[in-house]
Motif scaffolding. Sequence first.
Motif, PDB file in Angstrom:
ATOM      1  N   ALA A 196       0.846  -1.365  -0.415  1.00 18.71           N
ATOM      2  CA  ALA A 196      -0.217  -0.167   0.103  1.00 18.71           C
ATOM      3  C   ALA A 196       0.870   0.749  -0.150  1.00 18.71           C
ATOM      4  CB  ALA A 196      -1.168   0.091   1.143  1.00 18.71           C
ATOM      5  N   VAL A 197       0.658   2.063  -0.212  1.00 22.95           N
ATOM      6  CA  VAL A 197       1.286   3.396   0.252  1.00 22.95           C
ATOM      7  C   VAL A 197       1.756   3.795   1.059  1.00 22.95           C
ATOM      8  CG1 VAL A 197       0.996   6.133  -0.150  1.00 22.95           C
ATOM      9  CG2 VAL A 197      -0.630   4.772  -1.615  1.00 22.95           C
ATOM     10  N   GLY A 198       2.752   3.982   1.152  1.00 26.83           N
ATOM     11  CA  GLY A 198       3.993   4.234   2.614  1.00 26.83           C
ATOM     12  C   GLY A 198       4.605   2.983   2.398  1.00 26.83           C
ATOM     13  N   SER A 199       4.494   1.742   1.765  1.00 23.40           N
ATOM     14  CA  SER A 199       5.346   0.820   1.881  1.00 23.40           C
ATOM     15  C   SER A 199       6.489   0.353   1.424  1.00 23.40           C
ATOM     16  CB  SER A 199       4.662  -0.285   1.499  1.00 23.40           C
ATOM     17  OG  SER A 199       3.164  -1.221   1.458  1.00 23.40           O
ATOM     18  N   ILE A 200       7.296  -0.159   2.077  1.00 18.68           N
ATOM     19  CA  ILE A 200       9.039   0.158   1.870  1.00 18.68           C
ATOM     20  C   ILE A 200       9.000  -1.573   0.862  1.00 18.68           C
ATOM     21  CG2 ILE A 200      10.969   0.261   2.028  1.00 18.68           C
ATOM     22  CD1 ILE A 200      10.790   2.316   4.549  1.00 18.68           C
ATOM     23  N   VAL A 201       9.736  -1.288  -0.477  1.00 18.32           N
ATOM     24  CA  VAL A 201       9.916  -2.107  -1.283  1.00 18.32           C
ATOM     25  C   VAL A 201      11.722  -2.348  -1.562  1.00 18.32           C
ATOM     26  CG1 VAL A 201       7.453  -2.894  -1.650  1.00 18.32           C
ATOM     27  CG2 VAL A 201       8.683  -1.327  -3.254  1.00 18.32           C
ATOM     28  N   LEU A 202      11.447  -3.311  -2.551  1.00 15.91           N
ATOM     29  CA  LEU A 202      13.458  -3.216  -3.041  1.00 15.91           C
ATOM     30  C   LEU A 202      12.528  -2.992  -4.403  1.00 15.91           C
ATOM     31  CD1 LEU A 202      15.029  -5.588  -0.667  1.00 15.91           C
ATOM     32  CD2 LEU A 202      15.920  -3.781  -0.936  1.00 15.91           C
ATOM     33  N   ALA A 203      13.871  -2.401  -5.279  1.00 15.11           N
ATOM     34  CA  ALA A 203      13.693  -1.941  -6.662  1.00 15.11           C
ATOM     35  C   ALA A 203      14.899  -1.413  -7.346  1.00 15.11           C
ATOM     36  CB  ALA A 203      12.377  -0.591  -6.974  1.00 15.11           C
ATOM     37  N   ASN A 204      15.207  -1.707  -8.377  1.00 22.01           N
ATOM     38  CA  ASN A 204      16.245  -1.327  -8.851  1.00 22.01           C
ATOM     39  C   ASN A 204      16.734  -0.650 -10.276  1.00 22.01           C
ATOM     40  OD1 ASN A 204      15.582  -3.054 -11.379  1.00 22.01           O
ATOM     41  ND2 ASN A 204      17.547  -5.043 -10.785  1.00 22.01           N
ATOM     42  N   GLU A 205      17.156  -0.167 -10.323  1.00 15.15           N
ATOM     43  CA  GLU A 205      17.403   1.139 -11.248  1.00 15.15           C
ATOM     44  C   GLU A 205      17.929   0.531 -12.656  1.00 15.15           C
ATOM     45  OE1 GLU A 205      16.287   4.587 -11.541  1.00 15.15           O
ATOM     46  OE2 GLU A 205      16.136   4.269 -13.824  1.00 15.15           O
ATOM     47  N   THR A 206      19.404  -0.211 -13.281  1.00 11.89           N
ATOM     48  CA  THR A 206      19.431  -1.280 -14.298  1.00 11.89           C
ATOM     49  C   THR A 206      19.282  -2.447 -13.281  1.00 11.89           C
ATOM     50  OG1 THR A 206      21.066   1.034 -14.465  1.00 11.89           O
ATOM     51  CG2 THR A 206      21.012  -1.436 -15.416  1.00 11.89           C
ATOM     52  N   PRO A 207      19.183  -3.584 -14.106  1.00  8.29           N
ATOM     53  CA  PRO A 207      19.247  -5.074 -14.520  1.00  8.29           C
ATOM     54  C   PRO A 207      21.006  -5.504 -13.957  1.00  8.29           C
ATOM     55  CG  PRO A 207      18.428  -4.792 -15.429  1.00  8.29           C
ATOM     56  CD  PRO A 207      18.502  -3.059 -15.847  1.00  8.29           C
ATOM     57  N   GLY A 208      21.063  -6.232 -12.624  1.00  9.48           N
ATOM     58  CA  GLY A 208      22.044  -5.989 -12.345  1.00  9.48           C
ATOM     59  C   GLY A 208      22.965  -5.143 -11.175  1.00  9.48           C
ATOM     60  N   GLU A 209      22.973  -4.315 -11.483  1.00  8.01           N
ATOM     61  CA  GLU A 209      23.183  -2.928 -10.273  1.00  8.01           C
ATOM     62  C   GLU A 209      22.744  -3.477  -8.911  1.00  8.01           C
ATOM     63  OE1 GLU A 209      24.771  -0.389 -12.409  1.00  8.01           O
ATOM     64  OE2 GLU A 209      25.784  -1.276 -13.917  1.00  8.01           O
ATOM     65  N   GLY A 210      21.824  -4.153  -8.283  1.00 13.92           N
ATOM     66  CA  GLY A 210      21.505  -3.809  -6.949  1.00 13.92           C
ATOM     67  C   GLY A 210      20.438  -3.523  -6.929  1.00 13.92           C
ATOM     68  N   TRP A 211      19.380  -3.903  -5.775  1.00 12.52           N
ATOM     69  CA  TRP A 211      18.461  -3.558  -5.505  1.00 12.52           C
ATOM     70  C   TRP A 211      18.800  -2.422  -4.100  1.00 12.52           C
ATOM     71  CZ3 TRP A 211      14.182  -5.529  -7.721  1.00 12.52           C
ATOM     72  CH2 TRP A 211      14.180  -6.395  -8.659  1.00 12.52           C
TER      73      TRP A 211
END
Length: 197
Positions: A139-154
């Motif tokens: 939901a709004v406010g949840s913290i998740v992991l994302a990456n900008e470029t594949p293979g460059e870290g989350w």
Amino acid sequence: MVDKPIEDKAAAATLIVFGLDETGKPHASWFDEADAPLAEKAAGLMKMKILRLSTDEQKKLAGRLPQGRVFESGKAFVPFVNRTLYAQLAAMGGEVPEIDPALIEAALNADAAKTSKGGGKATTPEGPKADAGSWAYLAVGSIVLANETPGEGWYEAIIKEVKVEGLYLLAWRDWPHEAAFVRKAPHIALLHPANSK
């Protein structure tokens, strides 16, 4: 199965989209022939340039860039790149694609229709859960992991808005001045409950 190197994947590249965001950070990615028409329109909407690949030097440079993605919204995912690569692209020129004003108006109307349909509030579709449903819906406010470029870290990102069809508007938690970005649910990861703050 081993992933192909970026250079091999980029063999199908026909177009590069590149530009600076509002904070001056460089972005660039390549698109294949199938995505090129939509990527060109997206570049216009995002005020970025395009470079049509016609020389071996340009194709070699595309092999050093991540592949971009085009979304149904008409925008594209164009990851960050380092300034050296961006300077090489800028030296090759490129063009600013012309966008039909009707296309821009249609995109704005579509966004307005989505907002009014939801009463101005974000709806929460069923998001990814951990095993046995031990995680609440995102939901709004949840913290998740994302990456900008594949293979460059989350990195940690905060959900700013839950859009239709499982799309999430995210902002980097540790870089709040960076532009917000959209990810589909399969392209984000969940933090372990002990690490989510």
